[in-house]
Design a protein around this motif. Structure first.
Motif, PDB file in Angstrom:
ATOM      1  N   ARG A 106       5.706  -1.419  48.778  1.00 19.72           N
ATOM      2  CA  ARG A 106       7.023  -1.544  48.152  1.00 19.72           C
ATOM      3  C   ARG A 106       7.675  -2.900  48.394  1.00 19.72           C
ATOM      4  O   ARG A 106       8.516  -3.335  47.603  1.00 19.72           O
ATOM      5  CB  ARG A 106       7.951  -0.437  48.637  1.00 19.72           C
ATOM      6  CG  ARG A 106       7.517   0.962  48.210  1.00 19.72           C
ATOM      7  CD  ARG A 106       8.560   1.996  48.616  1.00 19.72           C
ATOM      8  NE  ARG A 106       8.162   3.349  48.261  1.00 19.72           N
ATOM      9  CZ  ARG A 106       8.387   3.919  47.081  1.00 19.72           C
ATOM     10  NH1 ARG A 106       9.001   3.235  46.138  1.00 19.72           N
ATOM     11  NH2 ARG A 106       8.011   5.159  46.842  1.00 19.72           N
ATOM     12  N   PHE A 107       7.324  -3.567  49.495  1.00 19.96           N
ATOM     13  CA  PHE A 107       8.035  -4.800  49.850  1.00 19.96           C
ATOM     14  C   PHE A 107       7.127  -6.002  50.096  1.00 19.96           C
ATOM     15  O   PHE A 107       7.622  -7.110  50.264  1.00 19.96           O
ATOM     16  CB  PHE A 107       8.895  -4.557  51.096  1.00 19.96           C
ATOM     17  CG  PHE A 107       9.919  -3.475  50.912  1.00 19.96           C
ATOM     18  CD1 PHE A 107      11.127  -3.745  50.295  1.00 19.96           C
ATOM     19  CD2 PHE A 107       9.665  -2.174  51.330  1.00 19.96           C
ATOM     20  CE1 PHE A 107      12.067  -2.750  50.102  1.00 19.96           C
ATOM     21  CE2 PHE A 107      10.601  -1.171  51.145  1.00 19.96           C
ATOM     22  CZ  PHE A 107      11.808  -1.457  50.521  1.00 19.96           C
ATOM     23  N   GLY A 108       5.818  -5.771  50.145  1.00 23.58           N
ATOM     24  CA  GLY A 108       4.901  -6.881  50.354  1.00 23.58           C
ATOM     25  C   GLY A 108       4.835  -7.381  51.783  1.00 23.58           C
ATOM     26  O   GLY A 108       4.344  -8.474  52.044  1.00 23.58           O
ATOM     27  N   PHE A 109       5.319  -6.576  52.744  1.00 27.40           N
ATOM     28  CA  PHE A 109       5.269  -6.959  54.155  1.00 27.40           C
ATOM     29  C   PHE A 109       4.057  -6.311  54.818  1.00 27.40           C
ATOM     30  O   PHE A 109       3.853  -5.102  54.688  1.00 27.40           O
ATOM     31  CB  PHE A 109       6.532  -6.518  54.891  1.00 27.40           C
ATOM     32  CG  PHE A 109       7.795  -7.193  54.427  1.00 27.40           C
ATOM     33  CD1 PHE A 109       7.850  -8.573  54.278  1.00 27.40           C
ATOM     34  CD2 PHE A 109       8.933  -6.453  54.143  1.00 27.40           C
ATOM     35  CE1 PHE A 109       9.009  -9.201  53.855  1.00 27.40           C
ATOM     36  CE2 PHE A 109      10.096  -7.072  53.716  1.00 27.40           C
ATOM     37  CZ  PHE A 109      10.141  -8.455  53.570  1.00 27.40           C
ATOM     38  N   GLU A 110       3.290  -7.092  55.544  1.00 26.21           N
ATOM     39  CA  GLU A 110       2.137  -6.575  56.268  1.00 26.21           C
ATOM     40  C   GLU A 110       2.526  -6.360  57.731  1.00 26.21           C
ATOM     41  O   GLU A 110       2.900  -7.303  58.429  1.00 26.21           O
ATOM     42  CB  GLU A 110       0.963  -7.543  56.186  1.00 26.21           C
ATOM     43  CG  GLU A 110       0.315  -7.625  54.809  1.00 26.21           C
ATOM     44  CD  GLU A 110      -0.443  -6.353  54.438  1.00 26.21           C
ATOM     45  OE1 GLU A 110      -0.775  -5.575  55.362  1.00 26.21           O
ATOM     46  OE2 GLU A 110      -0.706  -6.159  53.237  1.00 26.21           O
TER      47      GLU A 110
END
Length: 731
Positions: A106-110
């Motif tokens: 949903r946010f592109g954070f790993e």
């Protein structure tokens, strides 16, 4: 080689670049910037951050409203403002995968999990001053609070930009390891965000203890906290009446005069904003601008408005899916009925010989019979003296030496009855239900507590429909693949054990089949909650209970669960109450030393106690809005206001910005509707590589993009948030 894009497009890109570089405080960078469906109330925390500047916040929304999304939006906002380079998420271990998946999709954070090895590496890097400038970690609260390196990390002075704690009520009890961990995180964090659906009870220390972690020293004690928020009763009464035409400004002024009755109320009357509020309420009528200003002033005057945001389901003006229970009664054959009764008596005899309560020592064998009679019969017929068979029959959710020792082997009559089980009436009913779902082109999630039942159902369903299974033995990667395929419509039925009710979201599915009932109401709520959540588009969630009259599950447990109303609506505030009371109730309901009348009496006592506790919880909930504002920011009209004013970075703006950058360095960019295709080159790749070199992005965030740009492979981008999440396109 540098080329010049068209003048109009270059101007638009320049304006967007200015927005991003200047970081205007009235620009909401997280609006339409993520792979998530927009819900206005989910921007409350972001708007509160922008309006108050507070970096310490308790998000206390009710279950199922998307607190994870709200935390992700906060992270996105802070990241856009370059205030989220080092992030740590702390949550219960069962939610680790969910957080990693949600933040990635949903946010592109790993999020990198801090295992034992990861924590040791963190300590080593901190000691040698090699900690990455940009990193996002996740760690279970269980692992972190038990880690022996916490004191060393504290001494080394770990500093984090953002710490998010899910299920933060685990910190509420002082003088515990969990609370001590909360204190350490508070010292390490610049921005500190708590997520908790636990009802806000102002009559005990829970809220005070959480706030003391968020804003240390802000309140002297519980009495001080209660005094400070007492004026909220008046202020929130005023804001709650603004759209009520029957309430005059004269009445509101009279309410306002009541602030003088409390110590902190008198302090409020000395503030300049209070004078302005009185002036506005002197007017005969309030214009829309006046209403917005009164809301803002009351929010700023109120105590706790900067630290707590809370949304209740009743406040969210959305079409809520109804729960529609559909019982599917199973009428056993005489052979099936006789076998179950003999099996039940065998379990009672075994519990008596072992001197252990039936619900404790024999829970799993009994539940297996209620779940899948052929599998229970198979266990009876197995070689009883084989140790692994005894272990399987003795398997219990609460391991104890009490289940070992003396035992009672199955009698010849029981073995004969088991050998006579040549039909499965319950399975036939399930297959009928599945055929109906497939004819309607609907997907279904089938729950069972038992791995044996799951395997049994898988064998019988695979030849009938597209079936997958989820259980504790399925790896994280395989679980994620099954979820993606199920969401894409590649499976008709997924059969799952409890593992699927912890952290996985099935909002795209609207049919739940309870092939067996858990012996704990909380597990039922967890099962239904996987479907009954934000994003559910169906008007009804169908809950099919395959029940068998004559079994413990049907005659005792289902009756209690139905009376609680768990199949019709979420139990919400009752959850901690039922959870605390259930063990005693369970032991009474399954005590076969009691007569049926005595067990019925115990059931009635439990239901009466639940009703009383519900009344008390309703009192707390009805009081909370008067004490803790849920209108700290004006969310109504947020979307049209942002769209009209341009106080956000829109998808088309970003598309033109990307096109400008790519075209300026001889790359190719094509914008078609909601999709962008980029073909780059080594020069563009070097620009992206510099982001990692400067520490603005991690290598894991940019490596694939660098590779694709260098090799001139097409990069697919999506401007549609939900399409990006479900198709895998970057956004």
């Amino acid at each position: 080689m540098r080329t010049e894009p068209a003048a109009a497009e270059r101007l638009a890109a320049t304006l967007t670049r200015a927005k991003l570089e200047k970081q205007f405080t009235d620009t909401v960078f997280s609006f339409r910037a993520t792979r998530t469906i927009f819900r206005p109330y989910q921007f409350k925390p972001v708007m509160k951050l922008l309006s108050t500047g507070s970096l310490r916040l308790l998000i206390a929304d009710e279950v199922g409203l998307g607190k994870t999304i709200e935390a992700g939006l906060l992270w996105t906002e802070l990241d856009a403002r370059r205030h989220a380079n080092r992030v740590l998420v702390v949550c219960p271990s069962v939610l680790l995968s969910k957080w990693q998946r949600e933040m990635r999709e949903r946010f592109g954070f790993e999020l990198t999990e801090l295992t034992g090895t990861g924590l040791a590496d963190l300590k080593d890097r901190l000691e040698s001053d090699r900690l990455p400038r940009r990193m996002a970690w996740i760690c279970s609260v269980e692992r972190l609070r038990a880690w022996k390196g916490l004191a060393d990390i504290e001494q080394l002075g770990l500093q984090l930009d953002l710490v998010i704690v899910d299920e933060a009520h685990v910190f509420r009890n002082s003088n515990t390891k969990s609370h001590a961990l909360g204190e350490l995180l508070s010292r390490w964090a610049d921005a500190y965000v708590f997520l908790s659906a636990t009802p806000v009870n102002l009559r005990n220390n829970d809220l005070y203890n959480l706030l003391e972690l968020l804003v240390p020293g802000e309140f002297q004690d519980l009495a001080d906290l209660q005094e400070r928020i007492e004026p909220n009763r008046v202020l929130n009464r005023i804001t709650g009446s603004l759209l009520d035409a029957s309430v005059s400004n004269a009445t509101r002024r009279r309410w306002l005069s009541g602030l003088s009755d409390s110590t902190f109320g008198r302090v409020i009357t000395m503030r300049s904003d209070f004078v302005l509020l009185c002036e506005i309420l002197e007017r005969p009528h309030l214009s829309p601008t006046d209403v917005a200003q009164v809301k803002r002033i009351c929010s700023e005057l109120g105590g706790l408005s900067a630290q707590v945001t809370r949304t209740r389901k009743i406040e969210v003006q959305e079409d809520k899916a109804m729960r529609e229970p559909r019982p599917v009664p199973v009428r056993w054959t005489r052979r099936e009925h006789d076998f179950y009764q003999a099996y039940l008596q065998w379990c009672i005899d075994r519990a008596r010989v072992k001197d252990t309560p039936l619900h404790f020592g024999m829970q799993m064998p009994l539940r297996l019979a209620g779940s899948c009679l052929p599998e229970a019969a198979a266990l009876v017929l197995a070689s009883w003296q084989t140790p692994d068979v005894q272990d399987e029959v003795n398997a219990t959710a609460k391991p104890s030496a009490a289940v070992r020792g003396p035992d009672v082997p199955p009698s010849p009559r029981l073995r004969k009855l088991a050998a006579g089980i040549d039909v499965d009436t319950k399975l036939e009913q399930l297959l009928h239900v599945v055929d109906g779902l497939i004819s309607q082109r609907r997907q279904g999630l089938v729950f069972t507590f038992s791995r044996r039942t799951l395997s049994y159902l898988e064998r019988h369903l695979r030849s009938r429909c597209r079936t997958a299974v989820l259980h504790g033995g399925v790896s994280r990667d395989d679980r994620a693949k099954i979820m993606t395929d199920f969401r894409a419509g590649d499976y008709d039925i997924v059969v799952a054990t409890k593992v699927a009710s912890e952290g996985l979201d099935f909002e795209f599915c609207s049919v739940l089949v309870n092939y067996d009932l858990p012996w704990n109401p909380m597990e039922i709520e967890q099962r239904i909650g996987r479907l009954d959540r934000i994003g559910q588009t169906e008007q009804k969630i169908v809950i099919i209970n395959v029940t068998t009259p004559g079994t413990i599950e049907s005659d005792i447990l289902e009756r209690v669960l139905t009376r609680i109303g768990i199949f019709e609506h979420a139990i919400g505030a009752l959850e901690p109450i039922i959870e605390s009371m259930w063990p005693d109730v369970e032991s009474s309901l399954l005590d076969f030393a009691l007569t049926p009348a005595q067990r019925t009496q115990r059931t009635q006592e439990f239901l009466a106690a639940i009703a009383e506790q519900k009344r008390a919880a309703d009192e707390i909930e009805s009081a909370a809005p008067h004490l803790i504002s849920s209108d700290g920011v004006d969310i109504e009209g947020l979307e049209p206001d942002l769209l009209a004013s341009g106080r956000y970075v829109g998808q088309q703006e970003l598309a033109l910005l990307v096109s400008d950058w790519v075209g300026s360095y001889a790359g190719r960019c094509r914008i078609s509707g909601d999709h962008i295709t980029v073909i780059g080159n080594s020069e563009l790749a070097s620009h992206v590589r510099e982001l990692a070199q400067r520490g603005e992005k991690t290598r894991s965030e940019v490596d694939q993009i660098i590779s694709d740009l260098t090799h001139q492979l097409p990069i697919q981008l999506s401007l549609d948030q939900e399409a990006s999440r479900t198709t895998g396109y970057r956004s």
